[in-house]
Scaffold this motif. Sequence first.
Motif, mmCIF file in Angstrom:
data_model
loop_
_atom_site.group_PDB
_atom_site.id
_atom_site.type_symbol
_atom_site.label_atom_id
_atom_site.label_comp_id
_atom_site.label_asym_id
_atom_site.label_seq_id
_atom_site.Cartn_x
_atom_site.Cartn_y
_atom_site.Cartn_z
ATOM 1 N N GLU A 1 -8.646 -10.998 -1.530
ATOM 2 C CA GLU A 1 -9.040 -9.790 -2.249
ATOM 3 C C GLU A 1 -8.464 -8.517 -1.630
ATOM 4 N N GLU B 1 -4.132 -12.226 -2.599
ATOM 5 C CA GLU B 1 -5.064 -12.131 -3.733
ATOM 6 C C GLU B 1 -6.374 -12.870 -3.445
ATOM 7 N N SER C 1 -0.564 -4.059 -6.362
ATOM 8 C CA SER C 1 -1.260 -2.920 -5.763
ATOM 9 C C SER C 1 -2.341 -3.462 -4.832
ATOM 10 N N VAL C 2 -2.758 -2.635 -3.880
ATOM 11 C CA VAL C 2 -3.814 -3.060 -2.964
ATOM 12 C C VAL C 2 -5.168 -2.741 -3.577
ATOM 13 N N THR C 3 -6.149 -3.501 -3.185
ATOM 14 C CA THR C 3 -7.531 -3.230 -3.567
ATOM 15 C C THR C 3 -8.107 -2.234 -2.556
ATOM 16 N N GLY C 4 -9.335 -1.812 -2.755
ATOM 17 C CA GLY C 4 -9.992 -0.954 -1.772
ATOM 18 C C GLY C 4 -10.052 -1.620 -0.406
ATOM 19 N N LYS C 5 -10.385 -2.908 -0.405
ATOM 20 C CA LYS C 5 -10.423 -3.691 0.832
ATOM 21 C C LYS C 5 -9.021 -3.772 1.451
ATOM 22 N N GLY C 6 -8.012 -3.933 0.612
ATOM 23 C CA GLY C 6 -6.629 -4.009 1.081
ATOM 24 C C GLY C 6 -6.157 -2.694 1.679
ATOM 25 N N ASP C 7 -6.570 -1.589 1.069
ATOM 26 C CA ASP C 7 -6.206 -0.273 1.583
ATOM 27 C C ASP C 7 -6.794 -0.059 2.983
ATOM 28 N N LYS D 1 -3.856 -7.090 -5.730
ATOM 29 C CA LYS D 1 -4.035 -7.574 -7.094
ATOM 30 C C LYS D 1 -2.734 -7.402 -7.869
ATOM 31 N N SER E 1 0.829 -1.214 0.000
ATOM 32 C CA SER E 1 0.000 0.000 0.000
ATOM 33 C C SER E 1 0.862 1.262 0.000
#
Length: 180
Positions: free
Chosen positions: A83, A80, A100-106, A86, A51
């Motif tokens: 989720e 991944e 890169s991070v997803t919205g959930k990852g952020d 990605k 992130s």
Amino acid sequence: MWYEKRSVNKESYITNLLGAVATTIATRIEQGIDKLGGHSLTHESALVAISQHPNESIDTLSKVLGLTHSGAVRLINTLEKEELVKRVRSKQDARAVVLSVTGKGDKRAKSVLQAREQATKQVLDGLSLEQIQALEPILEAALLGATNSQKDARRICRLCNEQVCRPQGCPVESAVTSLN
């Protein structure tokens, strides 16, 4: 060295105290992450590192975390599946894959950083404002001394909130700049 001017007992005592503080903070960070329902510290460090530094390769991440390439690939596979991360094609090299991070990852990375900050604050809560202010240059000097390469810098900061540190003049980044 500072310890050459002090007795062996004093050196051991200070070294032991610092180790106890470091262990306490690390344990509290892990406990905070555990309360989030988290995985290992490496798992969460990977998420924060991605992130903070999106669009880097798995190879770079493996070096930051001290993992083998295959270990980093397995970790990314897990992230991944959850989720949180990605893989995307690099804009600089269409043959390369970056992370890169997803919205959930952020959101998750922000929660991990908040848990880290709370764990560290718990240790500082017992200090006066003057003691905390006196600690700042000591911590900066210790980090400067611990940073001998870009690889060291990324490892040291793998779980840092860089948005807090950079405006203050990150001592780790300063050390890397002075090496170049």
